[in-house]
Design an enzyme around this catalytic site. Sequence first.
Site, PDB file in Angstrom:
ATOM      1  N   CYS A   1       0.841  -1.202   0.000  1.00  0.00           N
ATOM      2  CA  CYS A   1       0.000   0.000   0.000  1.00  0.00           C
ATOM      3  C   CYS A   1       0.873   1.249   0.000  1.00  0.00           C
ATOM      4  CB  CYS A   1      -0.931   0.000   1.207  1.00  0.00           C
ATOM      5  SG  CYS A   1      -1.994   1.447   1.256  1.00  0.00           S
TER       6      CYS A   1
ATOM      7  N   CYS B   1      -0.460   4.134   2.124  1.00  0.00           N
ATOM      8  CA  CYS B   1      -0.271   3.960   3.573  1.00  0.00           C
ATOM      9  C   CYS B   1       1.193   4.172   3.957  1.00  0.00           C
ATOM     10  CB  CYS B   1      -0.655   2.551   4.026  1.00  0.00           C
ATOM     11  SG  CYS B   1      -2.109   1.871   3.250  1.00  0.00           S
ATOM     12  N   ASP B   2       2.102   3.618   3.172  1.00  0.00           N
ATOM     13  CA  ASP B   2       3.491   3.523   3.626  1.00  0.00           C
ATOM     14  C   ASP B   2       4.497   4.365   2.839  1.00  0.00           C
ATOM     15  OD1 ASP B   2       2.716   1.681   5.561  1.00  0.00           O
ATOM     16  OD2 ASP B   2       2.862   0.004   4.172  1.00  0.00           O
TER      17      ASP B   2
END
Length: 325
Positions: free
Chosen positions: A140, A143-144
């Site tokens: 992701c 997200c990261d």
Amino acid sequence: MSDTIEKLKCLIIGSGPAGYTAAIYAARANMAPVLYQGTQPGGQLTTTNEVENFPGYKNGITGPEMMIELQEQAQRFGTDVRDGWVTKVDFSSNVHKVWINDTKEIHCDTVIISTGASAKYLGLESEQKYLKLGGGVSACAVCDGFFYKNQEVVIVGAGDSAAEEAHYLSKLCTKVTMLVRRDEFRASKIMAARVQNTPNIDILFNTQTEEVLGDGQVVTGVRVLNNKTNETHEIAATGFFVAIGHKPNTDIFKEYLTLDETGYIINTPGTAKTNVEGVFVSGDAADHVYRQAITAAGTGCMAALDAERYLAAKDSTFEVSTAQY
Ligand code: NDP
């Protein structure tokens, strides 16, 4: 099969942000929800490290900690959170039948499906090792990606997700190397053109991952193979992103619910309703576009409110609670 059948007003299947948010709302609306956690209690977020984009956590929180907080919040209002996973359903009548671990049978007035989706990984031993260590493998970018600011990363995949995520990463990272296993993209032309026109995205066609390299703790690079020339080489990188698709966890519902061609549950737009009355869906099981914890939580709320209104319409003794809105 068990001979004692449990009867419930509201069953919630799945324990990610969608399931727990549905549980918070359903419990506060006196629906006495029971939530089965499934095979991965806490869902996909338990495989991420820091969550920095969920509103309310201004200093960030780890995925596992956030899921414990959500669980406790749902329990605070009386949600019965249980171990176990749903192995079979029968949605052919008004009483929705669900079996837990192939043994326990439950009859439910409403069911909220929050079973999520699972990111696909390549399955290489080295990829799984650094994924488990939290050492630089992610599925992701949104997200990261931030953790790789001003660093060099590699991303695998050639679909719209990979194109979108590569483009997202290109704004954070100094260099993004995109590994495409065939000699063309699967992504739409416009998305493919966008990555091709981004100067710091280097696209390697006919290239597959042989091994994710690391120092035992974190990723340091990737060894790749050109499947036309059979040559291998190493690429230095601190992050290895996998964007080769997701699989919604919806197989057990396919006999009764309308799914799209990849298995996502189709809901009535703007609602959490499925094609079966009394069965609602929230989170990634119906969402291949956004796939964020916050959007999953939002649709969990919608599912509980839709379920509550369904119960109220069915049973005149069940009052829609207005206090929560
Ligand atoms: P897709 O299934 O469309 O693409 C998966 C990609 O991963 C393919 O290019 C495939 O390669 C590659 N792949 C699969 N397995 C491997 C492997 N083992 N090694 C290397 N590469 C591999 O998934 P997406 O998640 O990209 O998209 C899913 C759906 O969501 C699509 O319908 C897409 O259009 C949609 N979507 C739309 C977006 C938008 O409109 N903004 C954004 C994101 C997704 P190959 O091509 O060789 O099979």
